[in-house]
Design a protein around this motif. Structure first.
Motif, PDB file in Angstrom:
ATOM      1  N   ALA A 246      76.773  35.409  22.805  1.00  0.00           N
ATOM      2  CA  ALA A 246      77.287  34.954  21.509  1.00  0.00           C
ATOM      3  C   ALA A 246      77.004  35.996  20.432  1.00  0.00           C
ATOM      4  O   ALA A 246      75.963  36.666  20.468  1.00  0.00           O
ATOM      5  CB  ALA A 246      76.649  33.625  21.132  1.00  0.00           C
ATOM      6  N   PRO A 247      77.907  36.151  19.457  1.00  0.00           N
ATOM      7  CA  PRO A 247      77.699  37.146  18.394  1.00  0.00           C
ATOM      8  C   PRO A 247      76.357  36.978  17.670  1.00  0.00           C
ATOM      9  O   PRO A 247      75.704  37.977  17.339  1.00  0.00           O
ATOM     10  CB  PRO A 247      78.881  36.903  17.451  1.00  0.00           C
ATOM     11  CG  PRO A 247      79.946  36.341  18.333  1.00  0.00           C
ATOM     12  CD  PRO A 247      79.224  35.505  19.347  1.00  0.00           C
ATOM     13  N   ALA A 248      75.936  35.736  17.440  1.00  0.00           N
ATOM     14  CA  ALA A 248      74.660  35.527  16.747  1.00  0.00           C
ATOM     15  C   ALA A 248      73.491  36.047  17.574  1.00  0.00           C
ATOM     16  O   ALA A 248      72.525  36.592  17.029  1.00  0.00           O
ATOM     17  CB  ALA A 248      74.472  34.038  16.448  1.00  0.00           C
ATOM     18  N   HIS A 249      73.585  35.895  18.910  1.00  0.00           N
ATOM     19  CA  HIS A 249      72.518  36.403  19.770  1.00  0.00           C
ATOM     20  C   HIS A 249      72.529  37.925  19.823  1.00  0.00           C
ATOM     21  O   HIS A 249      71.483  38.567  19.866  1.00  0.00           O
ATOM     22  CB  HIS A 249      72.649  35.809  21.167  1.00  0.00           C
ATOM     23  CG  HIS A 249      72.121  34.412  21.270  1.00  0.00           C
ATOM     24  ND1 HIS A 249      72.005  33.738  22.464  1.00  0.00           N
ATOM     25  CD2 HIS A 249      71.677  33.553  20.317  1.00  0.00           C
ATOM     26  CE1 HIS A 249      71.516  32.534  22.254  1.00  0.00           C
ATOM     27  NE2 HIS A 249      71.323  32.396  20.952  1.00  0.00           N
ATOM     28  N   LYS A 250      73.721  38.517  19.820  1.00  0.00           N
ATOM     29  CA  LYS A 250      73.801  39.977  19.787  1.00  0.00           C
ATOM     30  C   LYS A 250      73.191  40.526  18.505  1.00  0.00           C
ATOM     31  O   LYS A 250      72.459  41.525  18.522  1.00  0.00           O
ATOM     32  CB  LYS A 250      75.258  40.430  19.908  1.00  0.00           C
ATOM     33  CG  LYS A 250      75.791  40.429  21.326  1.00  0.00           C
ATOM     34  CD  LYS A 250      77.152  41.093  21.377  1.00  0.00           C
ATOM     35  CE  LYS A 250      77.666  41.153  22.822  1.00  0.00           C
ATOM     36  NZ  LYS A 250      79.001  41.780  22.913  1.00  0.00           N
TER      37      LYS A 250
ATOM     38  N   ASN B  36      82.055  24.343  26.268  1.00  0.00           N
ATOM     39  CA  ASN B  36      83.373  24.145  25.647  1.00  0.00           C
ATOM     40  C   ASN B  36      84.475  24.858  26.438  1.00  0.00           C
ATOM     41  O   ASN B  36      85.372  25.481  25.864  1.00  0.00           O
ATOM     42  CB  ASN B  36      83.365  24.632  24.197  1.00  0.00           C
ATOM     43  CG  ASN B  36      82.362  23.866  23.346  1.00  0.00           C
ATOM     44  OD1 ASN B  36      82.241  22.649  23.465  1.00  0.00           O
ATOM     45  ND2 ASN B  36      81.637  24.585  22.490  1.00  0.00           N
ATOM     46  N   GLY B  37      84.344  24.782  27.762  1.00  0.00           N
ATOM     47  CA  GLY B  37      85.384  25.316  28.617  1.00  0.00           C
ATOM     48  C   GLY B  37      85.336  26.811  28.861  1.00  0.00           C
ATOM     49  O   GLY B  37      86.232  27.350  29.532  1.00  0.00           O
ATOM     50  N   ARG B  38      84.328  27.515  28.342  1.00  0.00           N
ATOM     51  CA  ARG B  38      84.246  28.957  28.574  1.00  0.00           C
ATOM     52  C   ARG B  38      82.833  29.333  28.992  1.00  0.00           C
ATOM     53  O   ARG B  38      81.863  28.644  28.656  1.00  0.00           O
ATOM     54  CB  ARG B  38      84.658  29.754  27.333  1.00  0.00           C
ATOM     55  CG  ARG B  38      83.774  29.540  26.129  1.00  0.00           C
ATOM     56  CD  ARG B  38      84.278  30.344  24.926  1.00  0.00           C
ATOM     57  NE  ARG B  38      84.230  31.769  25.174  1.00  0.00           N
ATOM     58  CZ  ARG B  38      83.188  32.544  24.856  1.00  0.00           C
ATOM     59  NH1 ARG B  38      82.116  31.995  24.273  1.00  0.00           N
ATOM     60  NH2 ARG B  38      83.211  33.828  25.080  1.00  0.00           N
ATOM     61  N   GLN B  39      82.747  30.417  29.748  1.00  0.00           N
ATOM     62  CA  GLN B  39      81.448  30.876  30.238  1.00  0.00           C
ATOM     63  C   GLN B  39      80.729  31.673  29.164  1.00  0.00           C
ATOM     64  O   GLN B  39      81.331  32.507  28.473  1.00  0.00           O
ATOM     65  CB  GLN B  39      81.620  31.749  31.493  1.00  0.00           C
ATOM     66  CG  GLN B  39      80.316  32.057  32.208  1.00  0.00           C
ATOM     67  CD  GLN B  39      80.526  32.875  33.479  1.00  0.00           C
ATOM     68  OE1 GLN B  39      81.257  33.859  33.459  1.00  0.00           O
ATOM     69  NE2 GLN B  39      79.913  32.457  34.567  1.00  0.00           N
ATOM     70  N   VAL B  40      79.431  31.401  29.020  1.00  0.00           N
ATOM     71  CA  VAL B  40      78.596  32.131  28.071  1.00  0.00           C
ATOM     72  C   VAL B  40      77.297  32.512  28.770  1.00  0.00           C
ATOM     73  O   VAL B  40      76.898  31.909  29.769  1.00  0.00           O
ATOM     74  CB  VAL B  40      78.294  31.299  26.803  1.00  0.00           C
ATOM     75  CG1 VAL B  40      79.570  30.983  26.048  1.00  0.00           C
ATOM     76  CG2 VAL B  40      77.543  30.022  27.165  1.00  0.00           C
ATOM     77  N   LEU B  41      76.647  33.532  28.246  1.00  0.00           N
ATOM     78  CA  LEU B  41      75.315  33.918  28.699  1.00  0.00           C
ATOM     79  C   LEU B  41      74.337  33.504  27.606  1.00  0.00           C
ATOM     80  O   LEU B  41      74.250  34.147  26.560  1.00  0.00           O
ATOM     81  CB  LEU B  41      75.251  35.425  28.965  1.00  0.00           C
ATOM     82  CG  LEU B  41      73.908  35.993  29.445  1.00  0.00           C
ATOM     83  CD1 LEU B  41      73.415  35.283  30.691  1.00  0.00           C
ATOM     84  CD2 LEU B  41      74.029  37.495  29.694  1.00  0.00           C
ATOM     85  N   GLU B  42      73.632  32.392  27.846  1.00  0.00           N
ATOM     86  CA  GLU B  42      72.720  31.840  26.843  1.00  0.00           C
ATOM     87  C   GLU B  42      71.359  32.519  26.958  1.00  0.00           C
ATOM     88  O   GLU B  42      70.745  32.527  28.027  1.00  0.00           O
ATOM     89  CB  GLU B  42      72.564  30.334  27.029  1.00  0.00           C
ATOM     90  CG  GLU B  42      73.832  29.558  26.724  1.00  0.00           C
ATOM     91  CD  GLU B  42      73.616  28.051  26.783  1.00  0.00           C
ATOM     92  OE1 GLU B  42      72.614  27.612  27.376  1.00  0.00           O
ATOM     93  OE2 GLU B  42      74.467  27.322  26.247  1.00  0.00           O
ATOM     94  N   LEU B  43      70.883  33.059  25.870  1.00  0.00           N
ATOM     95  CA  LEU B  43      69.629  33.794  25.840  1.00  0.00           C
ATOM     96  C   LEU B  43      68.546  32.993  25.132  1.00  0.00           C
ATOM     97  O   LEU B  43      68.825  32.099  24.337  1.00  0.00           O
ATOM     98  CB  LEU B  43      69.811  35.136  25.121  1.00  0.00           C
ATOM     99  CG  LEU B  43      70.897  36.073  25.667  1.00  0.00           C
ATOM    100  CD1 LEU B  43      70.947  37.347  24.843  1.00  0.00           C
ATOM    101  CD2 LEU B  43      70.662  36.381  27.133  1.00  0.00           C
TER     102      LEU B  43
END
Length: 362
Positions: A244-248, A267-274
């Motif tokens: 996510a942009p906030a995590h970057k 929400n239907g899309r893959q993310v890399l949660e940190l």
């Protein structure tokens, strides 16, 4: 008593579902593991590589006969968690995998003299799932066999930079009176709400007293292999695009750092949660993409991604650098992901299990 003298006078221990042997490693200064077993051949190889082959028995617990086992003061069982894990099928303590705990009790029934102390270890779902019914079934079974029991929920994060809450059920034969210094009048720090709810109304429940460990001094950055190869090319670009942009932005504000994460569908899309607390998520077996833990490293202003290395998983479980691991990545990850964090087991042995076992010898 000196440490050498203590090792020479260690009570005996039987370890069921021994896996890769981290419990045996953790108990080595307090108990002599006289017998251990597991059904997994690959984990058995790891166990024998680190502890020798003389007392290890490969095979199903269904084929173990209590009359064939040596006498011991402690019996430890880290029984399968698949049917109790909230990430699994939650089929319960009577299902095919987690239900092997009943085979453990059957083996104890067949022993000429049951051990004075029992320890059963599992995931938090043992006390939290189904309003605590799974734990209560086990408690009643222990009570019927002449034991008084209580459970503690210990998170490895107090000892290691890994979030890994686990339940430890400690049972003492009813003919042995526990000393007041090992019992409390009510809940203590290892008895959060799920433990209290599972214990409500139970007879022969003991609020075990355990000192809190010193504050942890290491975080994830202290344990990782900073020079380990990272992903390259399109694979790396894809993984980094999932952040996510906030995590970057947070990563870029921290300088050189490491953040662990899991791939999730949101929400239907893959993310890399940190996460940014210096703690790894709970290690699990590599059964699918969602259970593989990634690291995102920022080095000299550039982002990199990779999986945890095999040695990093061992460090996160408290295994020493000399602990031998399987040759393949998946086998090593599974060997550690299924294990018990060694410092947690050692703390429990030092401050509760060994004092209880000594009562039997008195």
């Amino acid at each position: 008593m000196s440490k050498q003298s203590q090792r020479q006078h260690r009570p005996g221990c039987l370890e069921f579902f021994a896996g890769s042997g981290l419990v045996s490693y953790a108990l080595r200064d307090y108990f002599e593991v006289k017998w251990a077993n597991d059904i997994c051949a690959k984990k058995g190889e790891v166990y024998r590589a680190n502890h020798g082959a003389q007392h290890f028995h490969l095979g199903s617990i269904a084929n173990v006969r209590g009359a064939d086992l040596p006498p011991a003061a402690l019996s430890w069982a880290s029984f399968p968690c698949q049917d109790l894990s909230l990430a699994g099928n939650t089929a319960g303590i009577h299902a095919s995998r987690s239900g092997l705990v009943w085979e453990w009790l059957r083996v104890l029934d067949e022993m000429p003299l049951r051990p004075a102390v029992l320890t059963a270890e599992n995931v938090a779902g043992l006390v939290s799932a189904n309003q605590g019914a799974h734990y209560r079934a086990l408690h009643h079974a222990l009570q019927a066999r002449g034991y008084r029991a209580g459970a503690l929920l210990l998170d490895a994060v107090r000892w290691l930079p890994q979030s890994r809450p686990r339940v430890f059920v400690i049972a003492l034969r009813a003919d042995i009176a526990p000393p007041p210094e090992l019992c409390a009048a009510g809940p203590q720090w290892p008895h959060p709400a799920p433990i209290q709810q599972a214990a409500a109304g139970l007879q022969d429940w003991i609020w075990w007293r355990l000192p809190a460990p010193p504050a942890r001094t290491q975080d994830l950055a202290d344990l990782i292999e900073w020079d380990a190869p990272c992903q390259q090319g399109a694979g790396a670009a894809h993984d980094l695009s999932l952040i996510a942009p906030a995590h970057k932005a947070r990563l870029q504000s921290l300088g050189d750092c490491v953040a662990p994460g899991y791939k999730r569908t949101r929400n239907g899309r893959q993310v890399l949660e940190l996460r940014f607390d210096g703690v790894a998520g709970c290690l699990r077996t590599p059964g699918g993409g969602s259970s593989r833990q990634y690291l995102v490293l920022q080095k000299q202003g550039r982002l990199h991604s990779r999986l945890l290395t095999a040695r990093e998983t061992a460090r996160l479980m408290g295994a020493p650098e000399h602990y031998q691991l399987p040759g393949s990545y998946n086998a090593a990850y599974k060997a550690m992901g299924d294990a018990v964090a060694a410092p947690v087991a050692a703390w429990l042995a030092q401050h509760l299990l060994l004092p209880l076992a000594r009562l039997h010898e008195a």
